[in-house]
Structures are given as structure tokens and as C-alpha cells.
Design an enzyme around this catalytic site. Structure first.
Site, PDB file in Angstrom:
ATOM      1  CG  ASN A 122       2.232  10.275  31.289  1.00 17.88           C
ATOM      2  OD1 ASN A 122       3.098  10.618  30.867  1.00 17.88           O
ATOM      3  ND2 ASN A 122       1.148   9.996  30.337  1.00 17.88           N
ATOM      4  CE  LYS A 160       5.071  10.033  21.433  1.00 15.43           C
ATOM      5  NZ  LYS A 160       4.356  11.366  21.849  1.00 15.43           N
ATOM      6  CE  LYS A 165       8.572   8.321  25.248  1.00 14.22           C
ATOM      7  NZ  LYS A 165       8.059   9.550  25.127  1.00 14.22           N
ATOM      8  CG  ASP A 206       8.829  12.126  22.795  1.00 17.14           C
ATOM      9  OD1 ASP A 206       9.626  13.092  22.592  1.00 17.14           O
ATOM     10  OD2 ASP A 206       7.934  11.696  23.236  1.00 17.14           O
ATOM     11  CD  GLU A 220       6.276  13.910  21.340  1.00 12.03           C
ATOM     12  OE1 GLU A 220       5.593  13.502  20.503  1.00 12.03           O
ATOM     13  OE2 GLU A 220       6.205  13.786  22.452  1.00 12.03           O
ATOM     14  CD  GLU A 244       5.758  15.501  26.363  1.00 10.61           C
ATOM     15  OE1 GLU A 244       5.661  14.970  25.171  1.00 10.61           O
ATOM     16  OE2 GLU A 244       6.210  14.882  27.468  1.00 10.61           O
ATOM     17  CG  ASP A 287      -1.325  16.760  29.238  1.00 10.34           C
ATOM     18  OD1 ASP A 287      -2.575  17.247  29.592  1.00 10.34           O
ATOM     19  OD2 ASP A 287      -0.669  15.844  29.825  1.00 10.34           O
ATOM     20  CG  HIS A 322       2.087  14.769  27.459  1.00  9.05           C
ATOM     21  ND1 HIS A 322       1.583  14.952  28.562  1.00  9.05           N
ATOM     22  CD2 HIS A 322       2.685  14.030  27.199  1.00  9.05           C
ATOM     23  CE1 HIS A 322       2.272  14.120  29.364  1.00  9.05           C
ATOM     24  NE2 HIS A 322       3.103  13.519  28.463  1.00  9.05           N
ATOM     25  CD  GLU A 379       1.411  11.067  24.051  1.00 10.92           C
ATOM     26  OE1 GLU A 379       1.160  12.216  24.511  1.00 10.92           O
ATOM     27  OE2 GLU A 379       2.501  10.492  23.681  1.00 10.92           O
TER      28      GLU A 379
HETATM   29 MG    MG Z   1       6.719  13.323  24.359  1.00 12.59          MG
END
Ligand code: MG
Length: 393
Positions: free
Chosen positions: A52, A179, A181, A218, A244, A270, A297, A327, A346
Site C-alpha cells: 500500500n 501505532k 497517525k 506517524d 515516524e 518507507e 519496504d 513498512h 508492520e
Molecule cells: Mg508510515
């Protein structure tokens, strides 16, 4: 060793969520199936997809990378011991590509690279983590991987109580670290975002018994240096697991300044898609090998062939693979984490289905997940994802 066919498609991974930079309502992923014939006519089909955050790459796959893979000679894709050689296939795919300016070709190549590693492990009848441990790690594999639950997105109308409920669900699933946002939903001014985020962070910390080491935050690269430092001053007393992507991922000098002013761990990477970009980060980003976390990633950054180069580069610069926590929340990185001794992986328990998440029958226990003993990456042990991949025919 011969490539018999390569099929590709585009699948939606849309979600009604947002981080500080984008919403995910139109997110897509490329999916591929690569069928390979090995010694004695043994065949295997490997699957790949991009993780993603970047979109499907049907144009690059159709015009350049699939034709080059199909045109690769047997000698190019066969290792001296007769096994499938993903590094040789990688070199064939990257013929006539200039260095630098990686763009999103790293995504297209990463999708095919994942499928080639899946096929290579299936031809040998072993899980990918076992193949990696034997080939690159002296046979040593971890018996489980540390995983954390990534979520805490901004949804329209989502309040602090809904955020805490979400985190409670993750703890109920067996995760110990979560985690969320921060940095504001798209369109929210930073002066309004900080007090709101501190309320959200404190509510989640209360759920975690006040233990900051169980919470990461993040920013998704939204801040400039001033905002990153302002948030850093507010976050420092919480001693969080990590802070992050506070800054633009390619702006290394601002990371170095932030790292001088923020003692606890910083995580990023990431959105760096090559060994060279990763090297610039460790050369110029001021990150600290004793605490900071690198999140490259492999599914977005030219695959595992390139990730192996990145790990060698990190070792040359004094970084342990344990500082790497990729990631993406996918089974490919989970195999790499276990087989090559990374710090963990993750996980997205509630979004990016069916690409996120691990095998159906392996629960998360005290924040760790074991690997199923299934040949390849293990897609066949994840029914919903396997149905999508098998649909390629
Ligand atoms: Mg992130």
C-alpha cells in the site's frame, strides 16, 4: 529454468481512511502471477503484489518489465546450482535502465521480484523464510517476528473514543505495540493539529498503562523542520517507541537537525526505494544506529534482490538488520524479517485487506507472530488473498 508465463492485473485496496498526507479512497495494487519451469519439468507459480501507499503500475509492467522477464534466457535466470536465480532475473528486467531517478519503476520491479522469490521457494518446497535463512543467514531463522498494529488513521467523524476502541481491538488480537497517525487530517492546520494530537496520544497511552514504548506515531512526511521540532518538543516526555516520517523522506539534512534535538527513536524509510537512497539517508540523515528504525519496504523498492544490497550497505555503515522494521504489513516482509533477522514487521489488522495481514491460522501472541510451514511466501495459507491472486488464472 524457464519463465513460462507472466500474468498481471490491478486490484483495489481502497479504504475510507486518511493519514496526514493522502486519503486512500482510490488506492490500487498491481498483482502478478509468474509461472516457472525448473529442472525435471517441475513447475511453480509465484505471486506478487505491491504494498500500500503506491499505486498499481500496469503501464511499466506491460511496456518494459514483463517483456524483459519473458525474454530472459535460461542462463540468465538459473543459478550455478540449477535453482531459480531471482538476482539474474532482476538484472534481465533492469536491462537498459539508467541509474538514479528511481521513480515508480521500483514498484513494478518489486512486484515481479516478490513473485520470483515465491516461485523459487516453491520449487525447492520450502517456506521463503527458510530459503533465506539457509542462503543468506547461515541457516539461522527467528522462531517468530515482532509485529505491531498500525492504524489510528483519521476517518471522517472519528473521535478520541473511537480511536481508543480501535486500539483496544488490536490489544485484544494479541498485539502489544500500536501505532497511530498524527499531524492532522488532510486540510487541518498544524496549529489545530498539535493540541488535538496530544489529546489523542494521551488517551491511547492511558490504555497502554502509560508505557510510551508501546506506542509509535506517524506523520507520513508532512512536517517541515519547524513543525517537526515543535512536535518533537511536545512528544519527547512521552518516550514513545518511535516518531515516524516526521519530515519529507528525501530531505536528509532536516532529519540530521531533528536528530540533534530529539533524543528518543526516529523511524523513516518507507518512501525510499533503492539502496542508493537508503545509503544517502544513513550517510546524511544523522540517524543513530543504536536506536533509530529503518522502514524500507522491499515490495515498493525493487524487491528482495535490492533489499539484500541495502542490508549489506547497512552492515558496512555499522547498522544491524535488527534496526530494520519494514513498512507494508505483508507476508513477503514477514518472511524476510524471520529469515534474515530483522527487527520485526508492520501489520495492519483492519485496513488494506486482503493484501495486509498474515496467514489465517497464525495468531499474534504477545506481539509476536510465527510463520506457517508452507512452501513459498505463504499466500496459500491466507484464503482471501489467495483467491484474488489465483484469479489471475
Ligand atoms: Mg508510515
Amino acid at each position: 529454468m524457464r519463465i513460462l508465463s507472466v500474468k498481471q492485473g490491478v486490484a483495489p485496496i481502497a479504504s475510507a481512511i486518511a493519514n496526514a498526507y493522502i486519503d486512500f479512497s482510490k488506492m490500487t495494487a498491481s498483482i502478478v502471477a509468474v509461472t516457472v519451469e525448473g529442472p525435471g519439468g517441475k513447475r511453480a507459480t509465484g505471486y506478487g503484489f505491491n504494498s500500500n501507499g503506491r499505486y498499481a503500475q500496469p503501464g511499466l509492467l506491460t511496456e518494459r518489465f514483463v517483456p524483459r522477464l519473458l525474454a530472459a534466457t535460461e542462463a540468465e535466470i538459473t543459478a550455478p546450482d540449477g535453482s531459480l536465480d531471482p538476482a539474474g532475473a532482476w538484472a534481465a528486467m533492469m536491462k537498459n535502465e539508467k541509474p538514479g531517478g528511481h521513480g515508480e519503476r521500483s514498484v513494478a520491479v518489486g512486484v515481479l521480484d516478490m513473485a520470483l522469490w515465491d516461485a523459487a521457494a516453491k520449487l525447492e518446497g520450502v517456506p521463503l523464510w527458510r530459503l533465506l535463512a539457509d542462503r543468506f543467514n547461515g541457516g539461522a531463522a527467528d522462531d517468530a517476528a515482532w509485529v505491531y498494529a498500525a492504524g489510528g488513521y483519521y476517518y471522517p467523524g472519528k473521535d478520541v473514543a473511537a480511536l481508543v476502541e480501535e486500539m483496544k481491538r488490536y490489544l485484544g488480537l494479541g498485539y502489544a505495540t500500536v501505532k497511530m497517525k498524527i499531524g492532522g487530517a488532510p486540510g487541518v492546520a498544524l496549529k489545530d493539529a498539535l493540541p488535538d494530537d496530544l489529546r489523542r496520544i494521551e488517551a491511547v497511552l492511558k490504555l497502554l498503562g502509560g508505557d510510551g514504548s508501546r506506542l509509535a506515531v506517524d506523520v507520513n512526511g508532512r512536517f517541515g523542520l519547524h513543525a517537526a521540532l515543535t512536535y518533537a518538543a511536545a512528544l519527547a516526555p512521552y518516550r514513545l517507541r518511535w516518531y515516524e516520517e516526521p519530515l519529507d523522506p528525501l530531505d536528509y539534512a532536516t532529519h540530521a537537525t531533528l536528530a540533534e534535538h530529539y533524543g528518543p527513536p526516529i523511524a523513516t524509510g518507507e518512501n525510499l526505494f533503492s539502496m542508493q537512497d537508503a545509503r544517502n539517508l544513513v550517510r546524511h540523515g544523522g540517524l543513530r544506529p543504536d536506536r533509530d528504525v529503518l522502514q524500507f519496504d522491499p515490495a515498493l523498492s525493487y524487491g528482495l534482490v535490492e533489499y539484500l544490497r541495502t542490508l549489506r550497505m547497512l552492515a558496512d555503515h555499522g547498522w544491524s538488520p535488527r534496526r530494520c522494521v519494514p513498512h507494508g504489513g505483508h507476508q513477503f516482509a514477514l518472511n524476510i524479517a524471520v529469515g534474515l533477522g530483522l527487527g520485526g514487521n508492520e501489520s495492519y489488522p483492519e485496513v488494506f485487506a486482503p493484501f495486509g495481514g498474515f496467514a489465517d491460522a497464525v495468531p499474534v501472541v504477545e506481539g509476536r507472530v510465527r510463520m506457517p510451514d508452507v512452501p513459498g511466501i505463504g499466500f496459500e495459507a491466507k484464503a482471501e488473498l489467495h483467491a484474488v491472486l489465483r484469479g489471475l488464472g
